[in-house]
Design an enzyme around this catalytic site. Sequence first.
Site, PDB file in Angstrom:
ATOM      1  N   GLY A 251       0.784  -1.239   0.000  1.00 30.10           N
ATOM      2  CA  GLY A 251       0.000   0.000   0.000  1.00 30.10           C
ATOM      3  C   GLY A 251       0.811   1.283   0.000  1.00 30.10           C
TER       4      GLY A 251
ATOM      5  CG  ASP B  40      -1.098  -6.728  -4.822  1.00 32.51           C
ATOM      6  OD1 ASP B  40      -0.148  -5.959  -5.090  1.00 32.51           O
ATOM      7  OD2 ASP B  40      -0.934  -7.975  -4.647  1.00 32.51           O
TER       8      ASP B  40
ATOM      9  CE  LYS C 224       8.529  -3.441  -9.789  1.00 32.17           C
ATOM     10  NZ  LYS C 224       8.788  -3.369  -8.356  1.00 32.17           N
TER      11      LYS C 224
HETATM   12  C1  LIG Z   1       6.619  -4.516  -5.708  1.00 27.81           C
HETATM   13  S1  LIG Z   1       5.048  -4.982  -5.154  1.00 27.81           S
HETATM   14  C2  LIG Z   1       4.178  -3.462  -5.090  1.00 27.81           C
HETATM   15  C3  LIG Z   1       4.572  -2.556  -3.942  1.00 27.81           C
HETATM   16  C4  LIG Z   1       3.636  -1.369  -3.841  1.00 27.81           C
HETATM   17  N1  LIG Z   1       3.774  -0.488  -4.984  1.00 27.81           N
HETATM   18  C5  LIG Z   1       3.863  -0.557  -2.593  1.00 27.81           C
HETATM   19  O1  LIG Z   1       4.396   0.553  -2.682  1.00 27.81           O
HETATM   20  O2  LIG Z   1       3.476  -0.992  -1.513  1.00 27.81           O
HETATM   21  C6  LIG Z   1       4.379  -5.762  -6.565  1.00 27.81           C
HETATM   22  C7  LIG Z   1       2.981  -6.297  -6.371  1.00 27.81           C
HETATM   23  O3  LIG Z   1       2.427  -6.758  -7.631  1.00 27.81           O
HETATM   24  C8  LIG Z   1       1.434  -7.720  -7.288  1.00 27.81           C
HETATM   25  N2  LIG Z   1       0.999  -8.485  -8.450  1.00 27.81           N
HETATM   26  C9  LIG Z   1       1.726  -9.369  -9.178  1.00 27.81           C
HETATM   27  N3  LIG Z   1       0.978  -9.913 -10.149  1.00 27.81           N
HETATM   28  C10 LIG Z   1      -0.266  -9.371 -10.041  1.00 27.81           C
HETATM   29  C11 LIG Z   1      -1.486  -9.533 -10.764  1.00 27.81           C
HETATM   30  N4  LIG Z   1      -1.579 -10.383 -11.802  1.00 27.81           N
HETATM   31  N5  LIG Z   1      -2.578  -8.817 -10.383  1.00 27.81           N
HETATM   32  C12 LIG Z   1      -2.486  -7.969  -9.335  1.00 27.81           C
HETATM   33  N6  LIG Z   1      -1.354  -7.760  -8.607  1.00 27.81           N
HETATM   34  C13 LIG Z   1      -0.265  -8.451  -8.949  1.00 27.81           C
HETATM   35  C14 LIG Z   1       2.124  -8.568  -6.236  1.00 27.81           C
HETATM   36  O4  LIG Z   1       1.173  -9.284  -5.467  1.00 27.81           O
HETATM   37  C15 LIG Z   1       2.893  -7.505  -5.424  1.00 27.81           C
HETATM   38  O5  LIG Z   1       2.209  -7.156  -4.260  1.00 27.81           O
END
Ligand SMILES: C[S@@+](CC[C@H](N)C(=O)[O-])C[C@H]1O[C@@H](n2cnc3c(N)ncnc32)[C@H](O)[C@@H]1O
Length: 240
Positions: free
Chosen positions: A55, A75, A156
């Site tokens: 979050g 997410d 990203k």
């Molecule tokens: C690097 S983290 C994000 C961190 C977030 N931006 C923060 O600041 O807290 C990447 C996220 O992408 C999510 N993710 C990966 N594949 C996904 C999908 N198909 N649908 C939704 N979320 C996904 C993962 O569960 C993970 O929590």
Amino acid sequence: MADRWADSHRKDAWRKMAKNSGYRARSAFKLIQIQKKFNLIREGDYVLDVGSHPGGWSQVSVEFAGDGGHVVGVDLEPCEPVEGCVFIVGDITDLDTQKRTIEAFSDSMINAIVSDISPNLTGNWSRDQIISLQLVASVFDFSLPLLCPGGNFVTKIFQGEGIEKLIQLVKPRFSTVKRFSPEASRNSSSEVYLVCKNHVPWKNSGISILSELNKIYTSEDDEDEDTEKSAIGFRLHKAK
Ligand SMILES: C[S@@+](CC[C@H](N)C(=O)[O-])C[C@H]1O[C@@H](n2cnc3c(N)ncnc32)[C@H](O)[C@@H]1O
């Protein structure tokens, strides 16, 4: 070894700063630095945060969009509540999740899409890089039709095969598309952010970015001497 120590030291410093500032993840500083340079989110904006867990980016988006704004985070993992943000648990490539996301904006168009999405990394570099790129392409396909004219998008990406193709596919749909590496992510990996400003929806809107991107990959059945095996069973066309 020294590089790895410096890298982990830097990450720890950002983590400590995040904790002290009330952000849930050090990644919050990446979005702050992107926002400072590119001003993607404005007061009153409707913002979609893709890959929002835990979050951090949602917290930052709420701050920049202000009271008149509306932030929706999506997410696979549930997030602890953030005031001013609606969270949806689900896979962004799944139709039901997409429907719920559209509903969460009450069918209004989105002003800014911020995506820090990253698949579960397996450690197999080429496999992870391709899956990540395909995921990003799916996010573009789903969310671009919801982005208002003039809207902004940041995602990203991991450097590697296919990046140039993705950029080439995205470029006609925005006035500017730039790669940016915020200080908070520098040296941490090959991650970089693709910052797309001023959506021009009337250009190339009918073309699927994922389908076009997948043309650089081919199945094992299509094997010929111009292909090179990738980690996940399909093959990459060698650039001619
Ligand atoms: C690097 S983290 C994000 C961190 C977030 N931006 C923060 O600041 O807290 C990447 C996220 O992408 C999510 N993710 C990966 N594949 C996904 C999908 N198909 N649908 C939704 N979320 C996904 C993962 O569960 C993970 O929590």
